[in-house]
Scaffold this active site. Structure first.
Site, PDB file in Angstrom:
ATOM      1  N   ASP A   1       0.911  -1.092  -0.122  1.00 24.02           N
ATOM      2  CA  ASP A   1      -0.015   0.007   0.129  1.00 24.02           C
ATOM      3  C   ASP A   1       0.964   1.093  -0.090  1.00 24.02           C
ATOM      4  OD1 ASP A   1      -1.455   2.186   0.667  1.00 24.02           O
ATOM      5  OD2 ASP A   1      -2.633   1.069   2.055  1.00 24.02           O
ATOM      6  N   VAL A   2       0.809   1.863  -1.062  1.00 26.13           N
ATOM      7  CA  VAL A   2       1.863   3.208  -1.075  1.00 26.13           C
ATOM      8  C   VAL A   2       1.813   4.149  -0.214  1.00 26.13           C
ATOM      9  CG1 VAL A   2       2.484   2.393  -3.648  1.00 26.13           C
ATOM     10  CG2 VAL A   2       0.540   4.060  -3.125  1.00 26.13           C
TER      11      VAL A   2
ATOM     12  N   LYS B   1      -2.079  14.644 -10.939  1.00 26.33           N
ATOM     13  CA  LYS B   1      -1.344  14.235 -12.129  1.00 26.33           C
ATOM     14  C   LYS B   1      -0.386  15.200 -12.446  1.00 26.33           C
ATOM     15  CE  LYS B   1      -2.762   9.986 -13.118  1.00 26.33           C
ATOM     16  NZ  LYS B   1      -2.169   9.037 -12.478  1.00 26.33           N
TER      17      LYS B   1
ATOM     18  N   TYR C   1     -12.557  15.422 -13.695  1.00 21.20           N
ATOM     19  CA  TYR C   1     -11.305  14.792 -13.375  1.00 21.20           C
ATOM     20  C   TYR C   1     -10.726  15.540 -12.158  1.00 21.20           C
ATOM     21  CZ  TYR C   1      -7.085  12.106 -14.218  1.00 21.20           C
ATOM     22  OH  TYR C   1      -5.997  11.289 -14.289  1.00 21.20           O
TER      23      TYR C   1
HETATM   24  P1  NAP Z   1      -6.979   0.208 -12.175  1.00 21.23           P
HETATM   25  O1  NAP Z   1      -6.827  -1.048 -12.853  1.00 21.23           O
HETATM   26  O2  NAP Z   1      -7.905   0.471 -11.248  1.00 21.23           O
HETATM   27  O3  NAP Z   1      -5.483   0.549 -11.406  1.00 21.23           O
HETATM   28  C1  NAP Z   1      -5.218   1.297 -10.355  1.00 21.23           C
HETATM   29  C2  NAP Z   1      -4.345   0.609  -9.605  1.00 21.23           C
HETATM   30  O4  NAP Z   1      -3.999   1.798  -8.307  1.00 21.23           O
HETATM   31  C3  NAP Z   1      -5.130  -0.300  -8.539  1.00 21.23           C
HETATM   32  O5  NAP Z   1      -4.409  -1.672  -8.787  1.00 21.23           O
HETATM   33  C4  NAP Z   1      -5.414   0.085  -7.384  1.00 21.23           C
HETATM   34  O6  NAP Z   1      -5.286  -1.076  -6.324  1.00 21.23           O
HETATM   35  C5  NAP Z   1      -4.102   0.824  -7.165  1.00 21.23           C
HETATM   36  N1  NAP Z   1      -4.045   1.512  -5.960  1.00 21.23           N
HETATM   37  C6  NAP Z   1      -4.860   2.583  -5.674  1.00 21.23           C
HETATM   38  N2  NAP Z   1      -4.562   3.031  -4.374  1.00 21.23           N
HETATM   39  C7  NAP Z   1      -3.561   2.343  -3.882  1.00 21.23           C
HETATM   40  C8  NAP Z   1      -2.716   2.492  -2.704  1.00 21.23           C
HETATM   41  N3  NAP Z   1      -2.758   3.068  -1.832  1.00 21.23           N
HETATM   42  N4  NAP Z   1      -1.535   1.781  -2.882  1.00 21.23           N
HETATM   43  C9  NAP Z   1      -1.190   0.867  -3.844  1.00 21.23           C
HETATM   44  N5  NAP Z   1      -1.911   0.730  -4.891  1.00 21.23           N
HETATM   45  C10 NAP Z   1      -3.196   1.400  -4.844  1.00 21.23           C
HETATM   46  O7  NAP Z   1      -6.811   1.439 -13.297  1.00 21.23           O
HETATM   47  P2  NAP Z   1      -5.956   2.005 -14.513  1.00 21.23           P
HETATM   48  O8  NAP Z   1      -6.856   2.877 -15.255  1.00 21.23           O
HETATM   49  O9  NAP Z   1      -5.335   0.847 -15.013  1.00 21.23           O
HETATM   50  O10 NAP Z   1      -5.026   2.940 -13.481  1.00 21.23           O
HETATM   51  C11 NAP Z   1      -3.463   2.646 -13.742  1.00 21.23           C
HETATM   52  C12 NAP Z   1      -2.906   4.236 -13.889  1.00 21.23           C
HETATM   53  O11 NAP Z   1      -3.259   4.572 -15.197  1.00 21.23           O
HETATM   54  C13 NAP Z   1      -3.236   5.117 -13.064  1.00 21.23           C
HETATM   55  O12 NAP Z   1      -2.282   6.123 -12.626  1.00 21.23           O
HETATM   56  C14 NAP Z   1      -4.274   5.997 -13.920  1.00 21.23           C
HETATM   57  O13 NAP Z   1      -4.618   7.232 -13.287  1.00 21.23           O
HETATM   58  C15 NAP Z   1      -3.526   6.026 -15.006  1.00 21.23           C
HETATM   59  N6  NAP Z   1      -4.408   6.201 -16.244  1.00 21.23           N
HETATM   60  C16 NAP Z   1      -5.535   5.672 -16.701  1.00 21.23           C
HETATM   61  C17 NAP Z   1      -6.145   6.155 -17.618  1.00 21.23           C
HETATM   62  C18 NAP Z   1      -7.480   5.545 -17.894  1.00 21.23           C
HETATM   63  O14 NAP Z   1      -8.287   6.107 -18.771  1.00 21.23           O
HETATM   64  N7  NAP Z   1      -7.769   4.234 -17.504  1.00 21.23           N
HETATM   65  C19 NAP Z   1      -5.810   7.195 -18.321  1.00 21.23           C
HETATM   66  C20 NAP Z   1      -4.326   7.766 -18.200  1.00 21.23           C
HETATM   67  C21 NAP Z   1      -3.907   7.405 -17.005  1.00 21.23           C
HETATM   68  P3  NAP Z   1      -6.843  -0.988  -5.635  1.00 21.23           P
HETATM   69  O15 NAP Z   1      -7.735  -1.694  -6.657  1.00 21.23           O
HETATM   70  O16 NAP Z   1      -6.777  -1.844  -4.603  1.00 21.23           O
HETATM   71  O17 NAP Z   1      -7.165   0.323  -5.131  1.00 21.23           O
END
Ligand code: NAP
Length: 256
Positions: free
Chosen positions: A64-65, A163, A156
């Site tokens: 957990d970060v 970000k 957002y």
């Molecule tokens: P995702 O599959 O829901 O991944 C987000 C991850 O962050 C999950 O594994 C989540 O774990 C983890 N997380 C949250 N709080 C945490 C904590 N305290 N300690 C450790 N891990 C934690 O969604 P994703 O879209 O692939 O997101 C990955 C990255 O891509 C993020 O930085 C997001 O902002 C970025 N991003 C996403 C998009 C998009 O449209 N999807 C676009 C641009 C950038 P839990 O499920 O346990 O909370």
């Protein structure tokens, strides 16, 4: 095999739709040996199941970060398992759901600190933990960001500021760690339908709008984000650091 003999750590795999998982698959395809983290026991099984499909066996560790002691234990365990670390992929972001709708001016102090802590400070803490393992043979740190850091994207909100802080962190870290041959870059991805994205109010409209306006007239494929991360992780990008690359079908260049 661009990453043969390389060891990587991927943070942020929640399920098979996670961007982190697409990146892990691209890195593994090119020979990287990977470790994964999970946050809390709830996700342990899902991460184990996915990691089990890769050719090489992966250490799977809790992190957990928001907890310094978990970050410390993570890198201790990684040092024992891997010795050196070459790639770190940060795919972690969180803000309370109520902050991802309505007006940014209504953001709570608590919501703001949570978003910054989980989504931006975590990159600094992880980079510090990785430094002793990465400085041995050089490395590449990659973080996922979004256009909401640069431009207003309705709903957002607080995550846009987190970000922006993450992207600035990428540049400061690139400056600090460059002399140790550790590169730090970001990928600004177009919208992808993941668990975290579904927490943003109006996300489906965002996908449709993106499809309409982007020069390539489509949404980004998750595998394209994986391939961009592979480029940043490999020696193909050895002269690039402190950069944020848009992998968004060109959406961010359009003014109208
Ligand atoms: P995702 O599959 O829901 O991944 C987000 C991850 O962050 C999950 O594994 C989540 O774990 C983890 N997380 C949250 N709080 C945490 C904590 N305290 N300690 C450790 N891990 C934690 O969604 P994703 O879209 O692939 O997101 C990955 C990255 O891509 C993020 O930085 C997001 O902002 C970025 N991003 C996403 C998009 C998009 O449209 N999807 C676009 C641009 C950038 P839990 O499920 O346990 O909370």
């Amino acid at each position: 095999m661009l990453l043969e003999g390389k060891k990587g750590l991927v943070l942020g795999v929640a399920n098979k739709r996670s961007i982190a998982w697409a990146i892990a698959q691209a890195l593994a395809r090119e020979g990287a040996e990977l470790a994964f983290t999970y946050q809390g026991d709830r996700l342990k099984e899902s991460v184990e199941e996915l990691a089990g499909t890769l050719a090489q066996k992966s250490p799977i560790l809790p992190c957990d970060v928001t907890k310094d002691e978990e970050i410390k234990s993570l890198f201790n365990a990684l040092g024992q398992a891997f010795g050196a670390l070459h790639v770190l992929v940060h795919c972690i972001a969180f803000a309370p759901k109520e902050e991802l709708e309505g007006r940014t001016v209504d953001t709570s102090r608590n919501g703001f600190s949570i978003a910054q802590d989980v989504s931006a400070y975590s990159l600094l803490a992880l980079a510090k933990g990785a430094e002793p393992l990465m400085e041995k043979e050089g490395g590449s740190i990659i973080a996922l960001t979004y256009l909401g850091a640069e431009k207003v994207v309705p709903n957002y909100n607080v995550m846009g500021m987190a970000k922006a802080s993450l992207e600035s962190g990428i540049r400061y870290l690139a400056y600090d760690l460059g002399p140790k041959n550790i590169r730090v870059n970001g990928i600004s991805a177009g919208p992808v339908n993941t668990l975290a994205a579904r927490g943003i109010s109006g996300f489906t409209d965002m996908l449709a709008h993106h499809r309409d306006k982007a020069p390539l007239k489509r949404n980004v494929e998750i595998s394209e984000i994986g391939d961009a991360a592979l480029f940043l992780a490999s020696s193909l990008s050895s002269g690039i650091t402190g950069e944020v690359i848009h992998v968004d079908c060109g959406y961010s260049i359009v003014g109208m």
